[in-house]
Every structure is written in structure tokens, then in C-alpha cells.
Design a protein around this motif. Sequence first.
Motif, mmCIF file in Angstrom:
data_model
loop_
_atom_site.group_PDB
_atom_site.id
_atom_site.type_symbol
_atom_site.label_atom_id
_atom_site.label_comp_id
_atom_site.label_asym_id
_atom_site.label_seq_id
_atom_site.Cartn_x
_atom_site.Cartn_y
_atom_site.Cartn_z
ATOM 1 N N ILE A 88 0.694 -1.090 -0.231
ATOM 2 C CA ILE A 88 0.086 0.213 -0.276
ATOM 3 C C ILE A 88 0.845 1.364 -0.178
ATOM 4 C CG2 ILE A 88 -1.550 1.228 1.509
ATOM 5 C CD1 ILE A 88 -2.948 -1.411 2.100
ATOM 6 N N PHE A 89 1.851 1.367 0.715
ATOM 7 C CA PHE A 89 2.634 2.643 0.797
ATOM 8 C C PHE A 89 3.343 2.978 -0.397
ATOM 9 C CE2 PHE A 89 3.408 2.142 5.686
ATOM 10 C CZ PHE A 89 1.905 2.332 6.049
ATOM 11 N N ASN A 90 3.861 1.759 -0.920
ATOM 12 C CA ASN A 90 4.648 2.059 -2.377
ATOM 13 C C ASN A 90 3.453 2.288 -3.635
ATOM 14 O OD1 ASN A 90 7.491 1.519 -2.141
ATOM 15 N ND2 ASN A 90 6.770 0.017 -0.843
ATOM 16 N N THR A 91 2.310 1.890 -3.545
ATOM 17 C CA THR A 91 1.699 1.971 -4.701
ATOM 18 C C THR A 91 0.699 3.224 -4.505
ATOM 19 O OG1 THR A 91 -0.111 0.247 -3.999
ATOM 20 C CG2 THR A 91 1.559 -0.401 -5.560
ATOM 21 N N VAL A 92 0.535 3.590 -3.439
ATOM 22 C CA VAL A 92 -0.751 4.701 -3.010
ATOM 23 C C VAL A 92 -0.157 5.896 -2.571
ATOM 24 C CG1 VAL A 92 -2.808 5.171 -1.769
ATOM 25 C CG2 VAL A 92 -2.515 2.879 -2.417
ATOM 26 N N GLU A 222 4.954 -5.812 -13.595
ATOM 27 C CA GLU A 222 5.507 -4.470 -14.226
ATOM 28 C C GLU A 222 4.634 -3.463 -14.288
ATOM 29 O OE1 GLU A 222 8.085 -2.208 -16.025
ATOM 30 O OE2 GLU A 222 8.550 -4.390 -15.470
ATOM 31 N N ARG A 223 3.488 -3.694 -14.341
ATOM 32 C CA ARG A 223 2.273 -2.707 -14.438
ATOM 33 C C ARG A 223 2.154 -1.804 -12.997
ATOM 34 N NH1 ARG A 223 -1.326 -5.361 -15.704
ATOM 35 N NH2 ARG A 223 -1.862 -4.914 -17.700
ATOM 36 N N ALA A 224 2.499 -2.724 -11.829
ATOM 37 C CA ALA A 224 2.668 -1.968 -10.544
ATOM 38 C C ALA A 224 3.833 -1.390 -10.349
ATOM 39 C CB ALA A 224 2.589 -3.075 -9.449
ATOM 40 N N CYS A 225 4.976 -1.886 -10.995
ATOM 41 C CA CYS A 225 6.187 -1.110 -10.833
ATOM 42 C C CYS A 225 6.056 0.130 -11.530
ATOM 43 C CB CYS A 225 7.333 -2.120 -11.531
ATOM 44 S SG CYS A 225 7.709 -3.400 -10.369
ATOM 45 N N GLN A 226 5.529 0.362 -12.787
ATOM 46 C CA GLN A 226 5.289 1.782 -13.356
ATOM 47 C C GLN A 226 4.548 2.557 -12.435
ATOM 48 O OE1 GLN A 226 6.085 2.774 -16.435
ATOM 49 N NE2 GLN A 226 7.243 0.490 -17.003
ATOM 50 N N LYS A 227 3.499 2.089 -11.541
ATOM 51 C CA LYS A 227 3.009 3.042 -10.904
ATOM 52 C C LYS A 227 3.947 3.421 -9.830
ATOM 53 C CE LYS A 227 -0.663 4.866 -8.602
ATOM 54 N NZ LYS A 227 -0.110 5.813 -7.531
ATOM 55 N N PHE A 238 10.467 4.653 4.738
ATOM 56 C CA PHE A 238 11.782 4.529 4.288
ATOM 57 C C PHE A 238 11.926 2.807 4.475
ATOM 58 C CE2 PHE A 238 16.373 3.543 5.228
ATOM 59 C CZ PHE A 238 16.952 4.206 4.120
ATOM 60 N N PHE A 239 11.683 2.329 5.472
ATOM 61 C CA PHE A 239 11.935 0.904 5.583
ATOM 62 C C PHE A 239 11.373 0.065 4.582
ATOM 63 C CE2 PHE A 239 10.939 -3.347 7.746
ATOM 64 C CZ PHE A 239 12.347 -3.501 7.886
ATOM 65 N N LEU A 240 10.027 0.350 4.003
ATOM 66 C CA LEU A 240 9.431 -0.152 3.254
ATOM 67 C C LEU A 240 9.413 0.177 1.782
ATOM 68 C CD1 LEU A 240 6.309 -0.937 5.284
ATOM 69 C CD2 LEU A 240 8.264 -2.588 4.883
ATOM 70 N N ASP A 241 10.097 1.293 1.331
ATOM 71 C CA ASP A 241 10.490 1.845 0.223
ATOM 72 C C ASP A 241 11.042 1.022 -0.918
ATOM 73 O OD1 ASP A 241 11.490 3.306 -2.073
ATOM 74 O OD2 ASP A 241 11.877 5.063 -0.623
ATOM 75 N N LEU A 242 10.297 0.692 -1.948
ATOM 76 C CA LEU A 242 10.668 -0.544 -2.985
ATOM 77 C C LEU A 242 11.735 -0.221 -3.616
ATOM 78 C CD1 LEU A 242 9.584 -3.276 -3.812
ATOM 79 C CD2 LEU A 242 8.300 -2.088 -5.456
#
Length: 391
Positions: A88-92, A222-227, A238-242
Motif C-alpha cells: 500500500i505504501f509504495n503504490t498509493v 511490471e504494471r505495478a512497478c510503473q505506478k 523508508f524501511f518499506l521503500d521498494l
Amino acid sequence: MSSSSVPPPKCLKKPLVVPHRYMFGPGPSNVPSRILMAGINPVIGHMHPEIFEIMNDIKSGIQYMFQTQNSMTLAVSGTGHTAMECAIFNTVEPGDSVLSAVNGIWGERAADMAERIGARVNTIVAPPGGFFTNAEIEQALSKYRPVVLFLAHGESSTGVLHPLDGIGQLCHKYGCLLLVDSVASIGGAPLCMDQQEIDILYTGSQKVLNAPPGTAPISFSERACQKVFNRRTKPVSFFLDLSWLANYWGCDGKPSRVYHHTGPVTAFYSLRESLAVLAEEGLEKSWERHEKVAEYFHAGLESMGLKLFVKEKKARLPTVTTIVAPHGYDWKEITTYIMKTHNLEISGGLGPSVGLVLRVGLMGCNSTKDSVDMVLEALKDALKHCHKSKV
């Protein structure tokens, strides 16, 4: 020089004693000796090349377990909640629209997490024991236009195995990512990330995998990584930063890995071994075993006159069974009696199912007919000896 004023605690002068217990609740499950032994290998540095090789093995094992070719596949240091927050923290981002399909506690938790970071959260809600049709999901996607839809595949609080076919395609039709929680289901029920067009999938180590709690496999399409990598703002954690995790796990294609955090190396050993056990049995055989054991268990419960909470057979989670709390009994007295008398853990409800059900988890090495027989015997004994109200 300062002198210490707090004395050594007397409790720590006693040896550590941990009882053996049959872990037949919704998790964690028992850890086989092979996986326990893997965890006692020597501690070496979290940036040593040998650890990177073990991490690469783990990545391959997760790709097999998830049935994905995603390069952005790794294990977060933490339990399933950590992976949920990582997703959630990385995509939103603040202001994004998020839709959470709530048919138990995990949809509620996902909505809470998204709200905390400023998302505009909407929910669709099914009663405990229920699930959503694809038509209901499409209607909500059309109405709310979310960037992410959260769905629990294995809703362990209610015992529901949610159908997934076609939902990924619907999400992509509306420009939405599909985020799936498979903590209670992966390895125990059919799931194929790429075929079912799931964009973010995560699980925990302590259920079907039978590893100790503390690592959480996760994968991004790949679609999620684009977001993720085209955000306007940095992730709140920071700890969960992809972008950092991807480098530590060798997922970003860069020639060297940079220190981000101290990975739990002994937990990595256990996770690798648990993935090896699953690979040796084979996914399809594991799915089949869990299904057969669940059917055997359900038949035994019904022969005792107990009722299954999830009405539709196709929607019953094979790893965690929910039993309608027997009328006239205090569910807490039943679980306490079974723990004390049989050294066996089963659980009551969680979230919206509190007071409604008993939950029994038979996952990984615990998914056997012998385990079922133990649970059935313990339940029969409890119903014989626990107080039953005449009202």
C-alpha cells in the motif's frame, strides 16, 4: 562513571522453557525440525555474497510459489502486515482512490492503512462468510475508479476462499491495480499470479510454509512497478521503500547492492528451507493434499452435528476452517479446555467473526488426516465436558 541502579531481572536467571504444542489455530503453524534446523546455521553478514545467494534462492522459490515471472519479487523483513503496508505504501499516494473489498478483518486493515497515508478510501462490504461476485466488483470499480483494489484471497477471519478468476482483467479494464492478500491461502489453494493478472501479491512465512513468523514474500507486476517508480512523492516509509528493497534483493538490475537494513539472516535460512520443502512436494500436490484433508475434516465436523460457517463449498478456505460456534456454549471455554486438556490450539473468531465461529487451521505439515482426527477428538471431549446453557 555511572553506576547501574536497575538490578538484573530474576526471571532471566531461569532457563528458557517453551512447551511443545499442536498449533492448529489460524497461524502460526508448527515448524518442522528440518526448517528449525536450517535456522540455527551460523549467522553471517547480511551483505555477504553467501547471503545474496540465499536471497536469490528465496526469490526463485517465491516466483515458483506465486507462479510468476516478476523480477520484482522479494521477502520483506517482517510479518504479513509488513508486506501489506509495503504494497500500500509504495503504490498509493495521498489523494489516490483506493477500493477495499471487505469480507473480514483484512479488508478492514487495508482500508485503515490506506486512510493513514491520505488515500480516498471506499469499501464494498460482504457479510462474514460471504464474498463478492465479479459483477459487484465491476460496479464498484466503475463507480469509484480506484488506483488499487485490495482483496483477501484467503480471509482467515471468516474462512472464505475468494474466487479470483476474471478480477485482474476487470481491474485493468478500469486502470486499476489488483492487490491480493494470500497469507492464509498460498501453497494450500490454487493461485497463479501471472495467469490471474494479479499486480501485487503477498503472503507470510508462518502459515502453509511452516517457517517461523518474520518474513513476508511479496511480488510486483511490471504494471505495478510503473505506478511505484513514477510517484510524485516518496513512500511514507523508508524501511518499506521498494526502490531500496529492490536493490537489496537484487531486483533492480544494478551491479551492486547497497546497505538498506540488516536483513534477518537466520529467518532467511528458514524461509529458504520452507520454500524448498514446498518445491519438493510440488504446488499442485500441496493444493490437492490441503483440499482432501479439508474435505475429510468437514465431513467429520458434520457427522458430529457441527455446522460449517461458510455455506458455499467452493468458497471454503481449505487451510482455515470456520465452524459455527456451538449453540449454548462459551467459545472461550471450549478453546481454553482444548488447550489445557489436549495441548492443542484452536481459536475463536477475529474481527467481524468474533463470537460467531471457532477457527481451525491445518496448514503445511499440519494438513494431515491424523491432525484432523486429533482436532475432532478434542472437540468431542470439549463438548462433553464444557458447560452448556439450557437457554
